[in-house]
Design a protein around this motif. Structure first.
Motif, PDB file in Angstrom:
ATOM      1  N   SER A 176     -16.083  -6.712  -3.879  1.00 14.04           N
ATOM      2  CA  SER A 176     -15.367  -5.496  -4.267  1.00 14.04           C
ATOM      3  C   SER A 176     -15.056  -4.607  -3.070  1.00 14.04           C
ATOM      4  CB  SER A 176     -16.199  -4.707  -5.282  1.00 14.04           C
ATOM      5  OG  SER A 176     -17.424  -4.267  -4.698  1.00 14.04           O
ATOM      6  N   HIS A 177     -15.741  -4.843  -1.975  1.00 11.77           N
ATOM      7  CA  HIS A 177     -15.520  -3.995  -0.802  1.00 11.77           C
ATOM      8  C   HIS A 177     -14.491  -4.563   0.170  1.00 11.77           C
ATOM      9  CE1 HIS A 177     -19.276  -2.087  -2.153  1.00 11.77           C
ATOM     10  NE2 HIS A 177     -18.893  -1.055  -1.428  1.00 11.77           N
ATOM     11  N   ARG A 178     -14.106  -5.826   0.011  1.00 15.40           N
ATOM     12  CA  ARG A 178     -13.162  -6.425   0.954  1.00 15.40           C
ATOM     13  C   ARG A 178     -11.814  -5.701   0.900  1.00 15.40           C
ATOM     14  NH1 ARG A 178     -15.351 -11.241   2.833  1.00 15.40           N
ATOM     15  NH2 ARG A 178     -16.912 -12.209   1.487  1.00 15.40           N
ATOM     16  N   ASP A 179     -11.262  -5.571  -0.304  1.00 16.30           N
ATOM     17  CA  ASP A 179      -9.969  -4.893  -0.453  1.00 16.30           C
ATOM     18  C   ASP A 179     -10.062  -3.437  -0.027  1.00 16.30           C
ATOM     19  OD1 ASP A 179      -9.168  -7.277  -1.422  1.00 16.30           O
ATOM     20  OD2 ASP A 179      -8.652  -6.592  -3.438  1.00 16.30           O
ATOM     21  N   ILE A 180     -11.191  -2.803  -0.357  1.00 12.65           N
ATOM     22  CA  ILE A 180     -11.365  -1.392  -0.002  1.00 12.65           C
ATOM     23  C   ILE A 180     -11.294  -1.213   1.503  1.00 12.65           C
ATOM     24  CG2 ILE A 180     -13.025   0.513   0.028  1.00 12.65           C
ATOM     25  CD1 ILE A 180     -14.055  -0.515  -2.688  1.00 12.65           C
ATOM     26  N   LEU A 181     -12.003  -2.068   2.231  1.00 11.92           N
ATOM     27  CA  LEU A 181     -12.065  -1.927   3.678  1.00 11.92           C
ATOM     28  C   LEU A 181     -10.717  -2.208   4.333  1.00 11.92           C
ATOM     29  CD1 LEU A 181     -13.878  -1.237   5.981  1.00 11.92           C
ATOM     30  CD2 LEU A 181     -14.733  -3.571   6.015  1.00 11.92           C
ATOM     31  N   ALA A 182     -10.004  -3.230   3.859  1.00  8.44           N
ATOM     32  CA  ALA A 182      -8.669  -3.507   4.406  1.00  8.44           C
ATOM     33  C   ALA A 182      -7.732  -2.328   4.142  1.00  8.44           C
ATOM     34  CB  ALA A 182      -8.112  -4.786   3.793  1.00  8.44           C
ATOM     35  N   GLY A 183      -7.798  -1.796   2.924  1.00  7.13           N
ATOM     36  CA  GLY A 183      -6.954  -0.655   2.595  1.00  7.13           C
ATOM     37  C   GLY A 183      -7.290   0.565   3.432  1.00  7.13           C
ATOM     38  N   ASN A 226      -4.637 -11.324  -5.574  1.00  6.54           N
ATOM     39  CA  ASN A 226      -5.164 -10.207  -6.364  1.00  6.54           C
ATOM     40  C   ASN A 226      -5.011  -8.884  -5.630  1.00  6.54           C
ATOM     41  OD1 ASN A 226      -6.064 -12.111  -8.256  1.00  6.54           O
ATOM     42  ND2 ASN A 226      -7.992 -12.401  -7.152  1.00  6.54           N
ATOM     43  N   ALA A 227      -4.116  -8.837  -4.659  1.00  4.51           N
ATOM     44  CA  ALA A 227      -4.030  -7.654  -3.801  1.00  4.51           C
ATOM     45  C   ALA A 227      -2.623  -7.081  -3.792  1.00  4.51           C
ATOM     46  CB  ALA A 227      -4.481  -8.009  -2.386  1.00  4.51           C
ATOM     47  N   THR A 228      -2.113  -6.770  -4.971  1.00  3.97           N
ATOM     48  CA  THR A 228      -0.760  -6.231  -5.068  1.00  3.97           C
ATOM     49  C   THR A 228      -0.615  -4.927  -4.288  1.00  3.97           C
ATOM     50  OG1 THR A 228      -0.561  -7.203  -7.270  1.00  3.97           O
ATOM     51  CG2 THR A 228       1.053  -5.520  -6.661  1.00  3.97           C
ATOM     52  N   SER A 229      -1.601  -4.063  -4.404  1.00  2.00           N
ATOM     53  CA  SER A 229      -1.524  -2.778  -3.702  1.00  2.00           C
ATOM     54  C   SER A 229      -1.597  -2.981  -2.199  1.00  2.00           C
ATOM     55  CB  SER A 229      -2.662  -1.862  -4.163  1.00  2.00           C
ATOM     56  OG  SER A 229      -3.925  -2.448  -3.899  1.00  2.00           O
ATOM     57  N   LEU A 230      -2.398  -3.943  -1.759  1.00  3.51           N
ATOM     58  CA  LEU A 230      -2.478  -4.220  -0.326  1.00  3.51           C
ATOM     59  C   LEU A 230      -1.147  -4.745   0.195  1.00  3.51           C
ATOM     60  CD1 LEU A 230      -5.932  -5.848   0.550  1.00  3.51           C
ATOM     61  CD2 LEU A 230      -4.944  -3.731   1.444  1.00  3.51           C
ATOM     62  N   LEU A 231      -0.487  -5.596  -0.575  1.00  9.30           N
ATOM     63  CA  LEU A 231       0.825  -6.106  -0.168  1.00  9.30           C
ATOM     64  C   LEU A 231       1.804  -4.960   0.050  1.00  9.30           C
ATOM     65  CD1 LEU A 231       1.434  -9.277  -2.369  1.00  9.30           C
ATOM     66  CD2 LEU A 231       1.603  -9.152   0.122  1.00  9.30           C
ATOM     67  N   LYS A 232       1.771  -4.013  -0.838  1.00  8.36           N
ATOM     68  CA  LYS A 232       2.668  -2.875  -0.721  1.00  8.36           C
ATOM     69  C   LYS A 232       2.341  -2.045   0.513  1.00  8.36           C
ATOM     70  CE  LYS A 232       4.324   1.156  -3.321  1.00  8.36           C
ATOM     71  NZ  LYS A 232       4.183   1.939  -4.576  1.00  8.36           N
ATOM     72  N   VAL A 233       1.052  -1.811   0.739  1.00  8.35           N
ATOM     73  CA  VAL A 233       0.626  -1.028   1.901  1.00  8.35           C
ATOM     74  C   VAL A 233       0.989  -1.757   3.188  1.00  8.35           C
ATOM     75  CG1 VAL A 233      -1.397  -0.179   3.138  1.00  8.35           C
ATOM     76  CG2 VAL A 233      -1.212   0.181   0.679  1.00  8.35           C
ATOM     77  N   PHE A 234       0.804  -3.068   3.194  1.00 10.14           N
ATOM     78  CA  PHE A 234       1.112  -3.856   4.385  1.00 10.14           C
ATOM     79  C   PHE A 234       2.606  -3.841   4.680  1.00 10.14           C
ATOM     80  CE2 PHE A 234       2.025  -8.253   6.078  1.00 10.14           C
ATOM     81  CZ  PHE A 234       1.725  -7.935   7.388  1.00 10.14           C
ATOM     82  N   ALA A 235       3.426  -4.021   3.652  1.00 16.95           N
ATOM     83  CA  ALA A 235       4.881  -3.997   3.846  1.00 16.95           C
ATOM     84  C   ALA A 235       5.330  -2.634   4.364  1.00 16.95           C
ATOM     85  CB  ALA A 235       5.584  -4.325   2.536  1.00 16.95           C
TER      86      ALA A 235
END
Length: 1576
Positions: A720-727, A787-796
């Protein structure tokens, strides 16, 4: 001032400190080094102590140089102490005389150099000459005064006057000699003792104390005969050291006696150290008291020595200095009520383990210093108490243990500690007991505050008894963290600050976990200078090896049932795995041992522990206790959440973290800072403010993640912390990233030239921003993109809005790994369906790789150069360009630009040619290159950084290099005639063998068992890589050089076949097992096969020939199955892709092509390099290919190289970039002709004044070296390396006959038409040195002039009456055309040893000559007088000279890529080093009206210049791609693919030879224009 040699040749070297230490943390060494200095003189080696974890070590250590003389050489080596193998930082050899001279100012600064001759450190030293008699005069004077003082003392022994005292002091010289002898013998014994674990610590301790005597003796040369006698007895006790070959047996047969002897030596040395430090009066007064003690010392030494000689053990106690009178222990026990310290059952270290830390502690005990506290700390279960118990055992044998307290949680109270220490010290020494009794005076101290107890029971008594206590007294306080809790021991820790004020010989060894309060106490200002800290490092190689030794020892009995069975190797294998799993934590290993010991199936339990199926409950309980008592509020959700964020970040971290980075990335305010949690976790996490954090043991992170602990508040769900930390990484970059972060003003300068920029970087880029910028992509890779739709948006969003600002940060940090970071992001994005973002990312990678030079060195040129130059072919540049305000530079593009697929260029300094390249078969990012400087270089392809460069080189060019199949080793062949093996993982080198002449090619078999090498004399050798012996056999030799060699693939029926090709035209296969051979015939148009490989199935050979054709030959019937055509030069290299089996070819025609081997179709290419392609390689994942050309390695992205990008040569055949040898222009300036390889091209000017596509005439089979235009301009003549002259009609139609061909059978360097009216003569200069004059209509009846050295150039005088020829011998020869008489020779270049290459005639009777050495001379033809001499006209070959029509100017063109213009009358330079071409300039001429200059180059272009604007200064394109103004200021950086087509100077009218050109206009340029109006 000249230093003199001391009497006896004695010197003392003080090693003070080291600075400027060059240390690069890598895979093997990630921490700061543990440093020591090794000093070697006359084969005697000494070492300083080890100073740990610092780049600025201070030793202040005196090293006696026993054998040194003034002429001796001192070897100094700074090393990192490693249990695996010491690592040399740098070394130097300096003479005693030079070091003495350098030391005269007080300190000598000696520079050390690494094995690569790079400055790696500076040692600060002082060498002193030691004269034992130097102080006798001074001491005699003092003795006279002292003798009067003690004359009436009844305790004076045999000293009745000052003369006797002076004679006693004169013995100081003998004392020095005796100590010198003693240390020398101990030196000899140390090496033997190292092998015997029981004896080693005692020998080491004796050596430490004995060596320290030098410091005392050389400072105060004071001695009495009794002390001198004792020193001599010490030396005699070790006379057996002279029989070194018998010592091991003696030591083993009487270990306890040997240990006793060395302990007695230690005690004697301590006595001498203390005694010689006293004043004369004090010594005389105390001598009577000590005489009996000295006698006891000497007798004990004699008894021990006799026992050693007889090989028997004795068990008598050693003689000690301390006073051991009867102490009334019952009385003191009643007064003090000490705690009982029960050490029963506590283990000490196993023999042979913990050697380094035990040695460090022992050295601290025995070395005089103000640091009288040693704080030994480490995580729970790391073995601190075991180490403390071992030290207890050791100092007990030395009778130096004053007190030992071992605390237990819940049983030990802080308020009794001082009383317990006092009681044990009183029991140890009656003098201390007397002083404590006096201080107590019968009062009850138990009820007083602890600080009062310290003063009454320790401070006052120990100070009062200091005169009686000689040498160190050790007090051990073990597990102080278990003495109460932080609150209850608060007063105790304040009280312990008083230890620093106690006499320095009272040495406190304190162990414990680094709890917050303990950490603060031992780093407090009150104890500054009194604490020596040692961390028990579980992660060190030595500790891990010690754990393995421990497990083997403890499990020895359990392994006996498996002896002589197949299970024993498996048992040992699992024991090793268990040791690795313990990760240096002894409690983990000991707990595992207990579980195995009680098991009814030890083998099964061992396997379960290794597999992780069984948890170590004792270890879990230990961590649980620490966390429970940590003080973290586990019932508060906010506290638990912060704890989990911090711990998960530490687990997922990609680089060292500090509290500031955590706060910044996780967006924690000061109120909720991580420091409050980290302070509570010190026993489990290594923590200092602003310093890297670390788990004290690997099992700690496992404990937090274990599913078995899911119910505990400290359990961490890491997913649960992987996505949080990348974001959070992207979030932390969003605000600070902005345009022009460093607020730079001008685009004229490199980053390094901006004043104060380096100093501003830390203020511009915070630690957390640095971390986020460097590691966001690696955190992305931890996440599931699905499972990282929000990360994709942030990355783009990051790619489209902040990419360039991120690049600015990397530039400021001097970080060159942008492609590596984006490559990680690309791999994460691969599983996504977001094709738009992936396309943008791929384009961004290519763009940043192309412009890595300005990105890394000048931030403004991200915007000034990259965006405007690339916006037409890069979607990234186009996207960001729309946001920028132009800098006033106008760009005008013409034609169609072929896309470049080059991803990166790798280049090392100071090399001219990279000869060979290969990708690792395992690591897709790693490739190796071999170059002309003899070096092997391993590169990280993504970052462009060198990851491995061996310390040694070949002595000649590296001609070939290959990886072994496992990717761990390299095999190279060199022109130094050797074949070598290089180990990458454990850097080492081995010479596999040698040929008699240079080695040209090497190959390795698919089973990694055999290496083949071929050399210039045709020899083929086969080398075995199996086992230690390197067997070799000779294969059947070729007659001439072996050009290529390869093994049959393992997929074939028989892979023991070897194929080779040679310059002699032979192509053969040879079976290395049975010696069978198969010979292949070449085609008529093949002279030799340059490169040969096997097809994937091993049933055919793929052969690249000298004529540019590739043939696939059947092995069975030798038939040619397929011919691949397209290349026009020799095929230097062939390689198949690992999986898809596409064929990659690299050629001398400078092109790279990818083929479908089954169909023969070109899949991609031609891709053009700047020079001949010498070697090619595919990456193991087929995503990249590499080729070498000149000094560079080019890397291509194969995903971008596809058939859709294949260039159709039939539409524009010139675009394959054939080099242009020479060009001519018609008198009306309407057409230009240029010669290329095998053809000529004619460009015609259209009605609008633009030049159209060229008309190409083919016919020659090799390079066209020369082209000439007839006087009537209806014909062209060409001379070629193929040995022919061809005469072409300029106007060609269907009725026009083909060219007239004149065959010479030898290369034609130059042709020239006669300008004489009505003449049809054509002169030709050939390589045989003969000038031939042909009838240009018929080609018949040549007249021949001369027969000299190679003829390089020929030219007619303007009237056609005289013919001049230039020769390789440096002489110009002139003939009368009519009489054919040699009328004059001009030999000015002969004197300069420069071979002539070019000539030019003027119409007013002058001739100019250009030489290979860059010189130009102008002569008067009539008189032969040298008019102008320009010895340094160019930096390289002068290949063309031409006078202007009015004879006032002279053009010279050179292989240094420049054109110069000279005043033909004075020799003055009118235009210097004009750069437009990017490769060798082969010719430069004036148009007939003088208005234009036409130049041709190997960069495949013809440039047309406006003579009127051809002036200096003008912007100059440097070799590194920077376009600079006349002041050297930066204007633009031009990528290699654009340089040939660029027009930046107003003098440059046009460029022919390319379908695309870019003209740049700087008329409105502003240096600060790039800063205006950037907005998002």
């Amino acid at each position: 001032m000249q230093s003199t040699t001391p009497q006896g040749g004695r010197y003392s070297l003080k090693v003070i400190r080291a600075q400027d230490v060059l240390w690069k943390a890598g895979v093997r060494y990630t921490k700061e080094p543990d440093l020591f200095v090794e000093i070697a003189v006359d084969k005697v080696c000494r070492k300083t102590k080890v100073v740990k974890k610092t780049l600025s070590p201070t030793w202040d250590e005196d090293i006696p140089l026993l054998t040194a003389t003034a002429s001796s050489a001192i070897s100094l080596r700074l090393q990192h102490d490693s249990a695996l193998r010491n690592v040399s930082i740098g070394s130097v050899v300096v003479s005693v005389a030079d070091l003495l001279l350098a030391s005269e100012p007080g300190e000598a600064r000696i520079t050390l150099y690494s094995s690569r001759k790079i400055q790696s450190a500076v040692l600060v030293l002082r060498l002193s000459a030691v004269d034992p008699n130097a102080n006798i005069t001074e001491e005699t004077t003092r003795a006279v005064q002292d003798a009067a003082t003690i004359a009436h003392s009844p305790r004076v022994l045999a000293v009745t006057d000052a003369t006797t005292a002076a004679l006693a002091m004169a013995q100081s010289s003998n004392l020095y000699s005796s100590v010198e002898s003693l240390v020398g013998k101990l030196d000899a014994l140390k090496g033997i003792a190292d092998e015997l674990a029981k004896i080693h610590p005692f020998v080491s301790a004796a050596w430490t104390v004995a060596s320290a005597l030098y410091g005392v003796i050389t400072k105060q040369m004071k001695a009495d005969q009794a002390v001198v006698d004792l020193a001599e007895a010490l030396s005699r006790s070790l006379d057996f050291a002279l029989d070194a070959h018998l010592l091991r047996d003696k030591f083993r047969s009487a270990e306890s006696t040997v240990a006793r002897l060395f302990n007695q030596i230690t005690e004697c040395c301590l006595f001498i150290r203390e005694y010689t430090g006293k004043g004369f009066v004090a010594r005389m007064v105390r001598l009577e008291d000590q005489k009996s003690k000295i006698d006891a010392f000497k007798q004990s030494l004699i008894d021990s020595r006799l026992a050693v000689d007889q090989g028997v053990n004795i068990h008598a106690a050693i003689v000690t200095v301390r006073i051991a009178s009867q102490v009334n222990q019952l009385y003191l026990k009643t007064l003090l009520e000490p705690d009982n310290t029960d050490v029963y059952g506590r283990r000490s270290c196993q023999e042979g383990t913990r050697v380094s830390v035990l040695r460090d502690i022992t050295d601290w005990i025995l070395t005089e210093s103000s640091q009288n506290i040693l704080w030994l700390y480490g995580t729970a279960g790391s073995g601190k108490s075991t180490i403390a118990r071992s030290i207890q055992d050791h100092v007990l044998t030395l009778s130096r243990l004053g007190a030992y307290l071992c605390f237990e949680r819940g049983k030990s109270a802080p308020n009794s500690m001082v009383r317990t220490i006092a009681y044990q010290l009183a029991s140890y020494d009656s003098q201390i007991a007397d002083q404590i009794t006096t201080a107590l005076g019968g009062s009850d101290v138990k009820a007083t505050p602890i600080h009062n107890q310290f003063d009454v029971l320790l401070a006052r008594p120990l100070s009062a008894a200091s005169g009686s206590s000689l040498g160190p007294v050790v007090i051990i306080l073990d597990a102080l963290d278990e003495c109460g809790d932080a609150r209850s021991r608060r007063d105790l820790l304040r009280t312990l600050e008083g230890i620093g004020k106690l006499p320095a010989n009272y040495r406190f060894l304190i162990t414990g976990r680094p709890e917050t309060d303990l950490h603060k106490a031992f780093t407090s200002p009150a104890l500054s200078g009194h604490v020596h800290s040692i961390e028990v490092d579980c992660g060190s190689v030595e500790t891990r090896n010690n754990v393995l030794d421990f497990l083997r020892h403890e499990l020895r009995e359990l392994s006996k049932p498996y002896e002589n069975t197949e299970l024993l190797p498996l048992w040992e294998q699992n024991v090793k795995k268990l040791a690795d799993a313990s990760s240096g934590l002894f409690i983990s290993a000991s707990t595992a041992v207990k579980m195995i010991e009680v098991s009814d199936n030890p083998f099964a339990t061992l396997k379960e522990l290794v597999a992780g199926e069984t948890r170590l409950d004792e270890l879990d309980e230990l961590y649980s206790t620490v966390l429970t008592n940590s003080g973290i509020q586990w019932k508060k959700e906010a506290s638990v959440s912060r704890f989990k964020d911090i711990v998960s970040f530490m687990i997922l971290r990609k680089a060292p973290l500090c509290d500031g980075i955590i706060d910044g990335i996780m967006d924690l305010s000061l109120e909720y800072s991580s420091i409050f949690i980290l302070e509570k976790l010190r026993p489990l996490i290594g923590y200092e403010r602003g310093e890297p954090l670390y788990f004290r043991h690997s099992t700690i992170s496992d404990y937090f993640l274990a599913s078995a602990h899911a119910g505990y508040p400290w359990s961490v769900d890491i997913e649960s912390h992987r996505d949080i930390l990348a974001g959070q990484c992207f979030h932390s970059m969003k605000r600070p990233l902005k345009f022009n972060m460093a607020e730079l003003q001008s685009s004229y300068y490199l980053n390094d030239a901006v004043n104060g920029l380096v100093q501003k970087v830390d203020s511009i880029i915070s630690p957390h921003l640095r971390y986020a910028c460097l590691y966001w992509a690696r955190h992305l890779c931890d996440c599931n993109v699905g499972n990282a739709t929000s990360l994709l948006k942030v990355f783009a969003e990051f790619l489209h809005e902040r990419l360039l600002f991120w690049v600015e940060v990397l530039s400021l940090l001097k970080f060159k790994g942008a492609d590596k970071i984006l490559g990680d992001a690309s791999r994460w994005l691969t599983s996504s369906s977001d094709t738009g973002t992936m396309s943008f990312l791929k384009d961004a990678r290519k763009l940043l790789n192309t412009f890595h030079e300005p990105i890394n060195t000048s931030i403004p040129h991200i915007y000034v150069s990259m965006l405007p130059l690339m916006r037409l072919e890069s979607i990234t540049a186009a996207h960001y360009y729309r946001e920028a305000v132009a800098c006033g530079i106008a760009f005008t593009h013409h034609g169609l630009r072929k896309p470049s697929h080059r991803l990166k260029t790798l280049r090392a300094n100071d090399i001219r040619t990279v000869n060979t390249v290969a990708f690792s078969p395992i690591d897709r990012t790693q490739l190796v290159s071999g170059s002309d400087d003899g070096a092997i270089r391993v590169w990280d392809m993504e970052s462009g950084e060198l990851v491995y460069v061996p310390a040694t080189k070949h002595d000649g060019e590296v001609s070939s290099v290959v990886y072994t199949g496992d990717g761990k080793r390299l095999v190279s062949g060199s022109r130094d005639s050797s074949v070598r093996i290089w180990n990458i993982d454990e850097p080492s080198e081995e010479v596999l063998g040698k040929h008699n002449v240079p080695v040209l090619t090497v190959a390795i078999s698919s089973d990694n068992a055999t290496v083949a090498s071929g050399s210039e004399d045709g020899a083929l050798k086969i080398w075995s890589l199996v086992g230690q012996s390197r067997e070799t056999k000779d294969a059947p030799s070729h007659i001439l050089s072996v050009l290529s060699v390869c093994f049959r693939p393992r997929t074939s029926v028989d892979h023991r076949w070897l194929a080779s090709s040679s310059l002699d035209g032979s192509l053969r296969m040879w079976n290395i097992t049975d010696g069978q051979t198969k010979n292949f015939s070449l085609a008529d148009d093949e002279s030799w096969v340059q490169s040969v490989i096997f097809a994937p199935d091993g049933d055919s050979l793929i052969c690249g020939s000298d004529n540019g054709r590739i043939r696939v030959r059947s092995i069975d019937d030798h038939s040619v199955l397929r011919v691949l055509t397209g290349h026009t030069g020799s095929i230097h290299s062939l390689q198949l892709s690992p999986a898809t089996h596409y064929l990659l070819s690299g050629s001398a025609d400078r092109t790279l092509r990818v083929w479908d081997i089954e169909t023969g179709n070109v899949l991609a290419g031609p891709h053009v390099e700047e020079g001949q392609i010498m070697s090619i390689a595919w990456s193991c994942d087929e995503q990249h290919l590499a080729c070498t050309s000149g000094p560079r390695v080019s890397v291509y992205d194969t995903t971008a190289i596809s058939a859709s990008f294949h260039w159709d040569e039939s539409k524009d055949p010139v675009y394959i970039d054939r080099p242009l040898s020479v060009a001519v222009i018609s008198s009306d300036n309407t057409w230009i002709a240029g010669s290329t390889k095998g053809a000529i091209s004619i460009w015609r000017k259209g009605p609008e004044g633009t030049w159209g596509s060229p008309q190409v005439r083919s016919g020659h089979r090799d390079h066209v070296w020369s082209i000439a235009i007839s006087p009537d301009e209806d014909r062209l003549a060409t001379g070629s390396a193929d040995g022919t002259i061809r005469i072409w009609n300029v106007e060609e139609s269907s009725s026009t006959a083909g060219p007239l061909v004149i065959k010479l059978q030898i290369g034609v360097r130059c042709v020239a038409f006669s300008p004489a009216p009505g003449s049809r003569d054509l002169a030709a200069a050939a390589l045989d040195g003969v000038v031939r004059i042909y009838n240009s209509d018929t080609g018949e009846s040549p007249r021949m002039l001369g027969n000299f050295a190679h003829n390089t150039s020929v030219v007619y005088s303007c009237d056609g009456n005289m013919l001049a020829a230039a020769y390789w011998d440096g002489i110009v020869r002139l003939w009368d055309v009519q009489t054919e008489a040699l009328v004059r020779t001009l030999d000015g270049h002969f004197a300069n040893t420069g071979s002539l290459l070019s000539l030019g005639f003027s119409s007013d009777g002058k001739i100019a000559s250009g030489s290979q050495n860059g010189s130009v001379q102008v002569w008067d033809v009539a008189t032969g007088q040298l008019l102008i001499d320009l010895p340094k006209a160019h930096k390289s070959h002068v290949f063309s000279l031409a006078f202007s029509p009015d004879n006032t100017r002279l053009l010279s063109a050179s292989w240094d890529n420049t054109i110069n213009m000279w005043d033909a009358r004075t020799g003055g330079c009118l235009v210097k080093s004009t750069r437009g071409h990017t490769h060798r300039v082969n010719s430069a001429i004036f148009s007939s009206d003088g208005a234009l200059i036409i130049s041709s180059s190997r960069d495949a272009t013809i440039r047309i210049w406006d003579t009127a604007k051809f002036v200096s200064p003008a912007p100059c394109l440097q070799e590194d791609g920077w376009l600079v103004d006349e002041q050297g200021r930066l204007l633009l950086w031009i990528p290699p693919s654009l340089r040939p087509s660029l027009l930046w100077d107003s003098a440059q009218v046009d460029v022919l030879g390319l379908p695309f050109t870019t003209r740049i206009n700087f008329s409105n340029f502003r240096e600060d224009g790039w800063r205006d109006g950037w907005a998002l």
